[in-house]
Structures are given as C-alpha cells and as structure tokens.
Scaffold this motif. Structure first.
Motif, PDB file in Angstrom:
ATOM      1  N   GLN A  54       0.873  -1.184   0.000  1.00  7.26           N
ATOM      2  CA  GLN A  54       0.000   0.000   0.000  1.00  7.26           C
ATOM      3  C   GLN A  54       0.904   1.227   0.000  1.00  7.26           C
ATOM      4  O   GLN A  54       1.777   1.356   0.860  1.00  7.26           O
ATOM      5  CB  GLN A  54      -0.881   0.003   1.246  1.00  7.26           C
ATOM      6  N   GLU A  70      -4.277   4.852   2.064  1.00  3.63           N
ATOM      7  CA  GLU A  70      -3.299   4.669   0.982  1.00  3.63           C
ATOM      8  C   GLU A  70      -3.852   5.210  -0.329  1.00  3.63           C
ATOM      9  O   GLU A  70      -5.068   5.224  -0.517  1.00  3.63           O
ATOM     10  CB  GLU A  70      -2.933   3.192   0.869  1.00  3.63           C
ATOM     11  N   TYR A 120       1.567   5.187   0.312  1.00  2.00           N
ATOM     12  CA  TYR A 120       1.053   6.459   0.843  1.00  2.00           C
ATOM     13  C   TYR A 120       1.918   7.580   0.273  1.00  2.00           C
ATOM     14  O   TYR A 120       3.135   7.577   0.447  1.00  2.00           O
ATOM     15  CB  TYR A 120       1.150   6.472   2.373  1.00  2.00           C
TER      16      TYR A 120
END
Ligand code: ATP
Length: 665
Positions: free
Chosen positions: A72, A100, A74
C-alpha cells in the motif's frame, strides 16, 4: 403487506411481521455496505514501475507491505494535491486523500526491499522520505461477510425447510420442537359463521337423540354416576360418505356447552417416526386439561385400521404405534374422566376390533343414507338460501332422488341455482332441479356430440331393449324414463327407481336386474346382428353382480352357502381364499347365471321386437320418453300388475311417477 377489509369495504393496508423481512434486511445491508461501506474513496491499483517513478520523484511517504503480498503506497501531501489537481497525471485525479493512495501486488518482500532502496538511491535526493513497513492485517468487515455469506445462505435454507416442514406437519405453533403436538382445533362457538346447530342437520333423528345424550352425560355426569352408571368413553359415527357425520359433530359443538376439540385422523400422520403416538398423547393431554370436553376425530380409519399380522412387510409400524397409543389413552391405566371421544368413519368394517370394543367406542351410531322423508327435510335445509319459484314440491324432488346422500342433495340445490343463473332466470324453477338431478346422476349433457342417424337409431334400439326387459320383469325396478341424449360417457340411458321399501335383495331380483342390463346389447344383436362395444359398462356391472351372487351371497347351488367376502379388507390380493378347483367352479357358475339371464332377456326381446322398434322411433322423435309414453306401446308394466295383484286397494295408483338413480346406459 396484508390487505384487510373493514365492514365498510374500505381497504386498509396493515403491516404484518414476516420472517422474510429479516432476511431481506440482511441482504440489503450487505449490498449497501459493499457499495458505500467504510466511506472511503478506492485506492488506485497500480504497478511497481509507476511507484518506482514516484519514489524517484520523492513523492512517496511510506509503503506498507500487508501480509507479504500487497504493497500500500502512501504519497506525500504535496504529491496527493498535485495529482488530484490533475497536473501530473489525469488518471490519478480521484486519488483518495485519506489512507493509501495506490496499491500493487508484490512478488517477494526481499526484492521489493532491494528495489525500493535502489530507487531511493537513484532518486539522488538527500531527503527521500520513503519508509517501508511490514504488517499482517486481519481482513475487513466486507471480506468477513463475503466469507460467511454462503454459510448464512445455507443456514437460512435449512431454517426455512425445518420451519415449513413442522408447519405443514402440524406442529402446534410451528417450529420443529412442536412437531409432536396435536393440532386440534378448538371450536369457536361465538363465531356465527361457523356455528352449526341441530336445525341445520335434517333427518337423522335417531342419531341426533343418541348424540345429544352423550352431551348430556358430560353436562350432568353426577345424575348418571349416582345411579352407578359409567359415562361412555366414545361414540363412533358410521355411514356412507356425505351423510352428515361431520355436520352432526359440528352441530354437537355448536349446541354443547363444553369445549370441543376437532382433529382429523390424517393429522396424526407425519414423516417422522413416533410423532403419531406423541400427538395422540398430546391431544388427550389437552382434552384432560379442558375436561369436561368432547374430542372429535374425523376419518378415524386413517389411524384406526386393523393391525396387520405382518406389520414389517406392510411398513405400517408407525400407524400401529399411533393406534396402540390411542387404545391406551381411551382405556388404559390413565384416567380421562370427562373426555368423550366422537369419531367418524365410512369404513367401520376395517377398524381394529380393539378400538371398537365396549369401553372405548361404546356406542356406534349409524348415519345411513336418508329415506324419502329425510331427503325432503334435507331439501328444506338447503333450499333455505335459494330464491325459489312458487310451487316447488320438496316431496316430489325427494322421490326423484333415492340413494342420494345429504351431500348429493346439497349439490343438487346448488347445481339447480347455477343452472337457473346460467339461463338468466330470477328464480330457481322445478326444471332446474330436474336438470341438476340428471346432471349429477348422468354427467354433463352433450347435445352437440356428432352422431350419424344410424348410430342414433342403434342407441335408441339399445335403450328400448333395456326398457322393455325391465318393463316386463316384475322383479326389476320400475322404469321412469328413457333418453337418447348423450351425457357423460354414455350415449343414452334408461332410468329406473329403486324400490326403497325393498330391504331384502333376493336372487330373483338380482337375476332380473341382470336380464335388464343385458337387454340393450341383445336388442342390438337381434336387430342388427352385430355386437356393439357400447355395452361395456352394462356387461361389467352385470359380471360384478354375478360374481357377488356366487362368491359372496352364496346364491349358487353348486358352490353352496359359502361367502368369500372379506369385510375387513386385510386379505392380501395375491392369495385367493379358495382352491383352483373352486375358482373354476365359480367361473362356471358365473357363466351359467349370465347365460340364463341372457336367454331370458333374449326371449323377451324377440317376442317384442316390433314394440322395441316402435319405442326406438318414439325415442328418436322425442329424445326422452317417460313411463306414460311407454304404456301405450307395451301396456302396463309388470311391476304395476304385481302391485295391483298384491294390493288391490292401490288400483287407482298407477306406476309411481318417480325418477331414480339406477341408470342402464
Ligand atoms: P365423509 O364421510 O365423506 O366425510 P360426512 O358424512 O362427514 O362425509 P358431511 O361432511 O357431514 O358428510 O356432509 C357434507 C355436506 O352434506 C354437509 O356440509 C351438508 O351440506 C350436507 N349434508 C349431509 N347430510 C346432511 C343432513 N342430514 N342435513 C343437511 N345437510 C346435510
């Protein structure tokens, strides 16, 4: 939504709780959750190349590796703002602001670790913020639901089946736990639409007296006990179908001021073993709590049939258990003071002897077919609600309907009203009743049936043959009318009136009947020299009667006074109760009796063939002829002559003008 009607005929919709609503709610919640659940925008599914590019540009804040297979990504706030503004790439305009922004599937954690570090190095930035986190995450709500959905579905189906099974099988309040409870209905005396009184039951005067006495036992038990009498435990109403047994029981419920539980014999039968017995126990338990009380079991033969010798073979174990429980409840160690059991059946002969003995069903009340007076009263009861034309003679109608049960008469009245309505009449007239009787006895009229002239004449000859033989033999029932209007399966019919006063049926009567039945076929044979297949039902009935004469009534000298009749119906169909030799003799006797009847009828027909042809001509012209039309052709009937001989006082009284139910077609 349930639709309710109030007395002003305004429809009001009221909500009624239904278990299906709960299921519908759950499904709707799952669908809504999967679409809008957790209120977040969806991260963009991407790949390593895109993410590598972003790392090199210093746009990635951290990468979370979940369960070693999903990364994920970010992004930094500036990068998110830039992408959402559409400056960099229009694909990323909808990147979520929270959580995310991207995710992608990774091959191996080690390779990702190496590649990320490489990308950071390649970016050449002094302060590249990327951090790598590894974590194991449990699945989200939606996934849990998706995993459990099939199970929920299966449990739902199971639950549904169990519910419908126990409901259909008579569980008192529904639910599998109630399957052993008896579903007896308590009679609601205060409901005027259900209330039946003795006024609604016509005739059956002896049965009414007996049954009212039973109610009296319950109400004034002390009076009988003081004299040392024991209160009867039960009464069995026995009679042919439609004679008013259930009606009588309903009237008792309406008239007796004691609780009345009603249940049908088949309500004890269930697909589960042991349920029948448990329901019997429960029924008596309920009755004892309500004592003094009456229990009515309709069609008791469903459980009360005689127990067989080879129960294992016939697979009737469960029914026998139920019956045994009934026997114990009615007269066992248990005391059930104050409970009287009424039961109804068409077949008392097949009931178990133990059930019928005194101490269980102490009384047997015969509810037979009504006689002419009773039929008149039954017409009275069922005509109450009809709009009748003036001058309808109930006695006349009663005389037209010998052998009819109460249910048949109720049907005649209703059918007559329907016929009158079909013909747009404002009142029900006498001919509507006559048409209804004809229809019930003979079936639907088929005037439009296509028949050639020759076929119609053959039918007329056939019917004239029946009528002539029956007219000439005093032991036959008097002929009322002859018709060539096709009805049901027959092309024509000869109607005769059974003599209601004749209780003894002798061999002479049966032999005359046989000759009458064969008359139709012989008339065709004599006139055309051919044998018609139309006489099938005549032959079938005649053969059955002859077999009964020989094998059941002991009317053959050769076989002797022996009856092979099995009233209990328990004999299996594969074995005969007589030897092969006797079987051959029975066949021989049947043939002899039939041949004698044949010769007798043939002699009559040959001697009167010109008259038969005259009658056939009249039939073709009028379609239906009555006894009065036959007298000019054949003279007085043998029955009238015999009546005059026996009772000269009735001389002015010719053959009674009555219709009957015996039809030779
Ligand atoms: P089954 O043995 O077939 O159950 P049953 O003897 O219980 O028949 P009922 O159900 O009592 O017959 O009768 C059927 C209908 O026939 C009744 O609803 C009623 O309309 C009519 N009926 C029968 N006998 C009478 C009678 N004596 N008086 C008035 N109506 C009668």
């Amino acid at each position: 939504m349930a639709k309710k009607k109030n007395n002003k005929n305004i429809n009001i919709y009221t909500f009624r709780f239904n278990f299906m609503w709960v299921w519908a709610g759950i499904v709707a919640a799952i669908i809504i959750y999967s679409f809008f659940g957790e209120g977040r925008a969806v991260p963009v599914t991407s790949d390593w190349n895109t993410v590598e590019q972003m790392i090199r540009q210093g746009e990635v804040e951290r990468i979370k590796v979940v369960n070693k297979n999903t990364a994920q990504v970010y992004l930094t706030d500036e990068a998110i703002a830039a992408y959402r503004a559409g400056e960099e790439n229009s694909l990323f305009k909808n990147l979520p602001e929270q959580g995310e922004q991207l995710n992608f599937t990774i091959g191996s954690v080690d390779i990702l670790d190496r590649d990320v570090k490489q990308a950071i190095t390649d970016s050449g930035l002094e302060d590249n913020p990327v951090t790598l986190e590894y974590l194991n995450e449990t699945t989200g709500w939606s996934e849990i639901l998706i995993n459990f959905l099939p199970w929920l579905f299966l449990i739902g189906i199971w639950f549904f089946f169990i519910r419908s099974m126990s409901r259909g099988g008579g569980g008192a309040g529904g639910g599998i736990m109630n399957v052993g409870k008896a579903r007896a209905q308590e009679f609601d005396k205060d409901n005027p639409s259900k209330r039946v009184t003795f006024k609604d039951v016509a005739g059956l005067s002896e049965a009414k007296v007996e049954i009212m006495e039973i109610v009296d036992f319950l109400r004034k038990a002390d009076k009988y006990r003081e004299l040392g009498a024991k209160i009867p435990k039960g009464a069995l109403l026995v009679g042919p179908p439609g004679t008013g047994k259930t009606l009588l029981a309903k009237a008792v419920a309406g008239e007796a001021n004691v609780p009345f539980l009603s249940i049908s014999g088949s309500d004890f039968v269930e697909m589960f073993v042991g349920v029948g017995a448990s329901r019997v126990r429960d029924l008596f338990e309920q009755a004892k709590q309500k004592a003094p009380c009456i229990v009515f079991i309709d069609e008791i033969d469903a459980i009360g049939r005689a127990r067989g010798k080879n129960a294992g073979f016939s697979g009737n174990d469960e029914r026998e258990n139920t019956l045994n429980q009934m026997l114990t409840e009615m007269d066992g160690f248990q005391t059930n003071a104050g409970v009287i059991v009424l039961a109804a059946t068409n077949r008392a002969d097949i009931l178990d002897k133990a059930l019928m003995r005194a101490g269980r069903f102490d009384r047997q009340i015969d509810v037979g077919l009504p006689d002419v007076k009773e039929r008149e009263e039954i017409f009275g009861v069922h005509m109450r609600n009809l709009k009748l034309a003036d001058g309808i003679d109930r006695m006349f109608l009663a005389k037209q309907t010998p052998g009819f049960s109460g249910a048949d008469i109720a049907n005649v009245c209703n059918e007559a009203a329907l016929i009158a309505a079909r013909n747009n009449k404002s009142q029900v007239e006498r001919e509507d009743f006559m048409a209804a009787i004809d229809r019930i006895v003979g079936g639907l009229e088929k005037r439009n049936k296509t028949m050639s002239q020759a076929e119609r004449r053959a039918t007329a000859i056939h019917e004239a043959g029946h009528a002539t033989v029956m007219w000439m033999l005093k032991d036959c029932d008097p002929v009322l009318k002859v018709t060539v209007i096709p009805r049901g399966n027959s092309l024509g019919a000869t109607w005769s009136v059974p003599d209601e006063e004749r209780v003894h049926v002798t061999n002479e009567v049966l032999e005359a009947k046989l000759a009458g039945m064969l008359g139709g076929r012989i008339a065709e044979e004599v006139n055309y020299g051919t044998l018609g297949a139309g006489a099938l039902s005549d032959l079938e009935r005649a053969t059955k009667i002859t077999y009964a004469m020989v094998a059941f009534y002991g009317m053959s000298k050769k076989i002797g006074p022996i009856s092979y009749y099995d009233a209990s119906g328990t004999r299996d169909t594969f074995t005969k109760p007589f030897s092969e030799h006797t079987a051959v003799e029975i066949d021989g006797e049947v043939r002899r009796i039939m041949e004698e009847a044949y010769e007798r009828a043939r002699a009559i027909i040959e001697a009167n063939n010109d008259k038969i042809n005259a009658m056939a001509d009249l039939l073709l012209e009028k379609e239906t002829i009555y006894a009065e039309d036959i007298i000019p052709i054949l003279g007085e009937s043998a029955q009238t002559k015999a009546a005059k001989m026996e009772n000269p006082a009735t001389e002015e009284n010719p053959t009674p003008a009555m219709a009957g139910v015996t039809v030779a077609d």
